[in-house]
Every structure is written in structure tokens, then in C-alpha cells.
Scaffold this motif. Structure first.
Motif, PDB file in Angstrom:
ATOM      1  N   SER A 182      51.735  16.002  48.100  1.00 52.14           N
ATOM      2  CA  SER A 182      52.989  15.335  48.464  1.00 52.14           C
ATOM      3  C   SER A 182      54.186  16.195  48.081  1.00 52.14           C
ATOM      4  O   SER A 182      54.288  16.666  46.939  1.00 52.14           O
ATOM      5  CB  SER A 182      53.077  13.985  47.754  1.00 52.14           C
ATOM      6  OG  SER A 182      54.397  13.490  47.737  1.00 52.14           O
ATOM      7  N   LEU A 183      55.122  16.400  49.014  1.00 54.02           N
ATOM      8  CA  LEU A 183      56.323  17.182  48.722  1.00 54.02           C
ATOM      9  C   LEU A 183      57.170  16.505  47.650  1.00 54.02           C
ATOM     10  O   LEU A 183      57.683  17.155  46.740  1.00 54.02           O
ATOM     11  CB  LEU A 183      57.150  17.388  49.994  1.00 54.02           C
ATOM     12  CG  LEU A 183      58.475  18.146  49.814  1.00 54.02           C
ATOM     13  CD1 LEU A 183      58.239  19.536  49.259  1.00 54.02           C
ATOM     14  CD2 LEU A 183      59.240  18.215  51.127  1.00 54.02           C
ATOM     15  N   CYS A 184      57.335  15.174  47.732  1.00 57.21           N
ATOM     16  CA  CYS A 184      58.162  14.463  46.754  1.00 57.21           C
ATOM     17  C   CYS A 184      57.532  14.501  45.365  1.00 57.21           C
ATOM     18  O   CYS A 184      58.244  14.601  44.355  1.00 57.21           O
ATOM     19  CB  CYS A 184      58.401  13.025  47.200  1.00 57.21           C
ATOM     20  SG  CYS A 184      59.350  12.889  48.742  1.00 57.21           S
ATOM     21  N   VAL A 185      56.197  14.450  45.294  1.00 54.51           N
ATOM     22  CA  VAL A 185      55.515  14.567  43.999  1.00 54.51           C
ATOM     23  C   VAL A 185      55.677  15.990  43.457  1.00 54.51           C
ATOM     24  O   VAL A 185      55.915  16.180  42.257  1.00 54.51           O
ATOM     25  CB  VAL A 185      54.028  14.183  44.118  1.00 54.51           C
ATOM     26  CG1 VAL A 185      53.292  14.470  42.808  1.00 54.51           C
ATOM     27  CG2 VAL A 185      53.884  12.705  44.469  1.00 54.51           C
ATOM     28  N   ARG A 186      55.569  16.986  44.335  1.00 49.95           N
ATOM     29  CA  ARG A 186      55.781  18.371  43.883  1.00 49.95           C
ATOM     30  C   ARG A 186      57.189  18.546  43.331  1.00 49.95           C
ATOM     31  O   ARG A 186      57.400  19.243  42.335  1.00 49.95           O
ATOM     32  CB  ARG A 186      55.557  19.347  45.045  1.00 49.95           C
ATOM     33  CG  ARG A 186      54.125  19.467  45.505  1.00 49.95           C
ATOM     34  CD  ARG A 186      53.836  20.815  46.162  1.00 49.95           C
ATOM     35  NE  ARG A 186      54.845  21.226  47.103  1.00 49.95           N
ATOM     36  CZ  ARG A 186      54.755  21.080  48.423  1.00 49.95           C
ATOM     37  NH1 ARG A 186      53.686  20.479  48.942  1.00 49.95           N
ATOM     38  NH2 ARG A 186      55.709  21.511  49.217  1.00 49.95           N
ATOM     39  N   TYR A 189      50.708  25.373  43.458  1.00 52.75           N
ATOM     40  CA  TYR A 189      52.133  25.172  43.189  1.00 52.75           C
ATOM     41  C   TYR A 189      52.375  24.961  41.693  1.00 52.75           C
ATOM     42  O   TYR A 189      53.289  25.560  41.109  1.00 52.75           O
ATOM     43  CB  TYR A 189      52.630  23.960  43.983  1.00 52.75           C
ATOM     44  CG  TYR A 189      54.084  23.621  43.757  1.00 52.75           C
ATOM     45  CD1 TYR A 189      55.095  24.343  44.393  1.00 52.75           C
ATOM     46  CD2 TYR A 189      54.449  22.590  42.898  1.00 52.75           C
ATOM     47  CE1 TYR A 189      56.443  24.036  44.184  1.00 52.75           C
ATOM     48  CE2 TYR A 189      55.779  22.273  42.689  1.00 52.75           C
ATOM     49  CZ  TYR A 189      56.769  22.996  43.339  1.00 52.75           C
ATOM     50  OH  TYR A 189      58.085  22.700  43.125  1.00 52.75           O
ATOM     51  N   LEU A 190      51.561  24.123  41.068  1.00 60.59           N
ATOM     52  CA  LEU A 190      51.700  23.863  39.641  1.00 60.59           C
ATOM     53  C   LEU A 190      51.444  25.118  38.817  1.00 60.59           C
ATOM     54  O   LEU A 190      52.129  25.381  37.815  1.00 60.59           O
ATOM     55  CB  LEU A 190      50.732  22.757  39.217  1.00 60.59           C
ATOM     56  CG  LEU A 190      51.124  21.335  39.631  1.00 60.59           C
ATOM     57  CD1 LEU A 190      49.929  20.398  39.522  1.00 60.59           C
ATOM     58  CD2 LEU A 190      52.277  20.837  38.782  1.00 60.59           C
ATOM     59  N   LYS A 200      58.552  19.844  39.625  1.00 61.43           N
ATOM     60  CA  LYS A 200      59.578  20.879  39.441  1.00 61.43           C
ATOM     61  C   LYS A 200      60.692  20.371  38.526  1.00 61.43           C
ATOM     62  O   LYS A 200      61.171  21.103  37.641  1.00 61.43           O
ATOM     63  CB  LYS A 200      60.154  21.257  40.809  1.00 61.43           C
ATOM     64  CG  LYS A 200      61.274  22.298  40.771  1.00 61.43           C
ATOM     65  CD  LYS A 200      60.747  23.652  40.307  1.00 61.43           C
ATOM     66  CE  LYS A 200      61.722  24.785  40.593  1.00 61.43           C
ATOM     67  NZ  LYS A 200      63.037  24.637  39.967  1.00 61.43           N
ATOM     68  N   ILE A 201      61.110  19.129  38.718  1.00 60.39           N
ATOM     69  CA  ILE A 201      62.167  18.546  37.881  1.00 60.39           C
ATOM     70  C   ILE A 201      61.725  18.518  36.418  1.00 60.39           C
ATOM     71  O   ILE A 201      62.497  18.846  35.505  1.00 60.39           O
ATOM     72  CB  ILE A 201      62.512  17.122  38.371  1.00 60.39           C
ATOM     73  CG1 ILE A 201      63.242  17.202  39.721  1.00 60.39           C
ATOM     74  CG2 ILE A 201      63.379  16.388  37.344  1.00 60.39           C
ATOM     75  CD1 ILE A 201      63.404  15.862  40.411  1.00 60.39           C
ATOM     76  N   LEU A 202      60.477  18.145  36.168  1.00 64.19           N
ATOM     77  CA  LEU A 202      59.956  18.102  34.806  1.00 64.19           C
ATOM     78  C   LEU A 202      59.994  19.476  34.152  1.00 64.19           C
ATOM     79  O   LEU A 202      60.368  19.613  32.982  1.00 64.19           O
ATOM     80  CB  LEU A 202      58.525  17.565  34.810  1.00 64.19           C
ATOM     81  CG  LEU A 202      58.360  16.074  35.151  1.00 64.19           C
ATOM     82  CD1 LEU A 202      56.881  15.737  35.308  1.00 64.19           C
ATOM     83  CD2 LEU A 202      59.001  15.197  34.088  1.00 64.19           C
ATOM     84  N   VAL A 203      59.601  20.492  34.901  1.00 64.49           N
ATOM     85  CA  VAL A 203      59.629  21.864  34.368  1.00 64.49           C
ATOM     86  C   VAL A 203      61.063  22.289  34.080  1.00 64.49           C
ATOM     87  O   VAL A 203      61.368  22.860  33.028  1.00 64.49           O
ATOM     88  CB  VAL A 203      58.961  22.843  35.352  1.00 64.49           C
ATOM     89  CG1 VAL A 203      59.211  24.292  34.935  1.00 64.49           C
ATOM     90  CG2 VAL A 203      57.463  22.571  35.436  1.00 64.49           C
ATOM     91  N   ASP A 204      61.972  22.013  35.017  1.00 61.69           N
ATOM     92  CA  ASP A 204      63.383  22.385  34.825  1.00 61.69           C
ATOM     93  C   ASP A 204      63.996  21.690  33.618  1.00 61.69           C
ATOM     94  O   ASP A 204      64.910  22.227  32.969  1.00 61.69           O
ATOM     95  CB  ASP A 204      64.188  22.048  36.085  1.00 61.69           C
ATOM     96  CG  ASP A 204      63.829  22.939  37.261  1.00 61.69           C
ATOM     97  OD1 ASP A 204      63.187  23.979  37.044  1.00 61.69           O
ATOM     98  OD2 ASP A 204      64.181  22.578  38.410  1.00 61.69           O
TER      99      ASP A 204
END
Length: 310
Positions: free
Chosen positions: A117-121, A153-154, A125-129
Motif C-alpha cells: 500500500s502506498l499510504c502504508v509505505r 522499500y523498508l 517513511k513518516i516514522l523514519v523521518d
């Protein structure tokens, strides 16, 4: 490596959101060429393709509905600006839903997901940032094995990632704090249409008392289900499981069934993260009433729009 994966059904497949963006961009290119007639014919052609290729892609249907409604009411004038506005609105909705979901993750947690899922990806990304440390179990997501895309991706984000076979979800659930899933569509009763295996994952999480969060903008909500319409779930064949080379090694009368989506009951989902906030699946009618000022929402069907175009 890639050739070997193809033998076992690997296929790069657009997420529901990516598919919707492809449709928007295609119509935008046509409008930029300035042909009213070409737009009408392309609009009809896209709907026919959507019905046969991706009938459960609710974001695509809802965006097409808004574009068609604008064209019927206002003509070709300003259509380009409207499409650009919708593209930006949907993109922002996906980011906002991802941000809402990210707030449910605590530093050091272990997550599990399925498909791509793009929204889950974007949530990852937000969590990493934000500097949140976490790890993720990713189910392969057969057929198609879209989980490989998410795992890759992860890994690129630097997140500790475990790629596991779908049938191992229950085995590893004891290590998991939260499950996050995407959606192809959400019915008015809160049931979620997602990649095949999503319902088993959510059932397993429910058994283990692990909370499940869906990340889905409001464009994923199906208005047709308000009136009793069913969401069509497409099914693949042997091409979803192997390539032609592998197929030739099997008996001539070999037959295969490969469901692509399944339906997760609302009681297996704790909350849906949307651009407006976090809601229980059972609250979908309340959300629609809030957004549109009434229930059922006064939204024309695709058939009505096509009839007016004719």
C-alpha cells in the motif's frame, strides 16, 4: 534472481492509489491536448478498462466520478485545473491518513503488514523521518508477492525487516504490537476489501489481541454499497502464480484459481486512519454524513454521468 521470482508469480502491480494517479494523469494529458471529444471517448474507455481490470479500485471510481460530474456541469472550461486540484487533494489525503496512522506507533514496536500500500509505505517513511525506531514483518502477499516491494522499500529506509510467507502470520504474531493494512475499498458497513490474505491476517491479529489499523483516505469509501451494491472481487488464473515457462512443465489440463482480493469484516479492524482522523469501521455512515451534510450522500452514479455525457 528476478527471473526465478517470475516463475513463482512475482508481478509488479500498481497499488490502488498508484492506479488512481495513473488514471488522473492520463486524463490530464488528454485535457492538455485540448480535445473535448477525445476526453469523452477516453473517459468512457478508462471506465471500461477499470471494470475489467480493477473493478474494486474505489479511489479510481470516486475520482472519475468527480471529474465526470465537473465536466457534465461545467464543460471543458476549467477541467484541467479541476483535475490538478483533485490530484493534489488525493495526494494530500494519503499523506494525512499516513500521518494519523503513524501517531499510533510507539518507539521500539514491532509491526506487521501485507501487500504494498502506498499510504502504508508513506506511514513507514513518516516514522523514519520522526526518528521512531521500529521493525516490520512483511507477508509475501501471494499471488503477486507484492510484499517484496514493501520489504525492499523498508530495507531502503533502513528499517529492520522480516519477509515471511503468508502462512507464517500466526506463528510470528506473538512478536507483533500492531498490524497496518491498506485498502482497495471500504464498504459502508466498515468491511474492507484488500489483498487476498488480509482477512486471515486480521483474524489472526484479532485472536492474539493485536490491534489492526487500516490506512485509507475517504476516496477509498464505496458509496454504491450504501444502496446495496456489491464490490466486485476479480480473480486471476495461472498467470498470477507462474510464468509461461513454469506453466509448460505442468499437465495440459492444469487449472488454477487465484483470488486477488478478499473482504475483512469490520469487527476485525480496530480503526481506519483517514485524512479526517481515526475512526472505528462502524462509524463510516457518520463520517459520510459529516463530509457531505447528509446520508446517503447526494452523489451521482457513474452510469448517470455517462448518460449525461451522451
Amino acid at each position: 534472481m528476478f527471473k526465478e521470482l517470475l516463475k513463482h508469480g512475482y508481478a509488479k502491480r500498481s497499488t490502488g492509489t498508484e492506479y488512481a494517479f495513473t488514471i488522473i494523469n492520463r486524463l490530464l494529458n488528454i485535457v492538455e491536448r485540448g480535445s473535448r471529444e477525445e476526453f469523452v471517448e477516453s473517459y468512457k474507455s478508462i471506465i471500461n478498462s477499470l471494470e475489467s481490470e480493477r473493478p474494486a479500485s474505489m479511489a479510481s471510481w470516486n475520482l472519475l466520478r468527480e471529474i465526470g460530474k465537473y465536466f457534465v456541469e461545467n464543460g471543458f472550461e476549467g477541467l484541467k485545473e479541476k483535475i490538478l486540484e483533485l490530484r493534489e487533494k488525493y495526494d494530500k489525503a494519503c499523506w494525512d491518513a499516513a500521518n494519523i496512522a503513524a501517531k499510533r506507533v510507539v518507539d521500539g514496536e514491532v509491526l506487521m503488514t501485507i501487500s504494498n500500500s502506498l499510504c502504508v509505505r508513506r506511514m513507514f517513511k513518516i516514522l523514519v523521518d520522526e526518528g521512531i525506531k521500529y521493525s516490520v514483518y512483511v507477508l509475501e502477499s501471494r499471488p503477486g508477492m507484492e510484499g517484496l516491494e514493501t520489504a525492499s522499500y523498508l530495507d531502503d529506509l533502513g528499517v529492520k525487516t522480516y519477509l515471511v510467507v503468508d502462512s507464517a502470520a500466526r506463528f510470528f504474531m506473538k512478536n507483533v504490537n500492531r498490524v497496518f493494512i491498506g485498502a482497495e475499498a471500504i464498504a459502508v458497513n466498515g468491511a474492507l476489501v484488500g489483498k487476498i490474505g488480509t482477512s486471515i491476517l486480521c483474524l489472526t491479529a484479532n485472536e492474539a489481541r493485536v490491534r489492526v489499523f487500516a490506512v485509507a483516505p475517504l476516496y477509498k469509501f464505496s458509496y454504491e454499497t450504501i444502496h446495496g451494491e456489491l464490490i466486485e472481487l476479480p480473480e486471476g488464473d495461472w498467470r498470477s502464480l507462474m510464468n509461461e515457462e513454469a506453466r509448460k512443465t505442468l499437465p495440459e489440463n492444469y487449472n488454477a484459481r487465484a483470488p486477488i482480493y478478499d473482504v475483512t469484516p469490520p469487527n476485525y479492524i480496530d480503526a481506519i486512519a483517514t485524512e479526517l482522523g481515526l475512526f472505528a469501521p462502524q462509524a463510516v455512515p457518520v463520517i459520510l454524513r459529516q463530509v457531505y451534510g447528509g446520508f446517503p450522500p447526494p452523489i451521482p452514479s457513474i452510469e448517470e454521468i455517462l448518460e449525461k455525457m451522451r
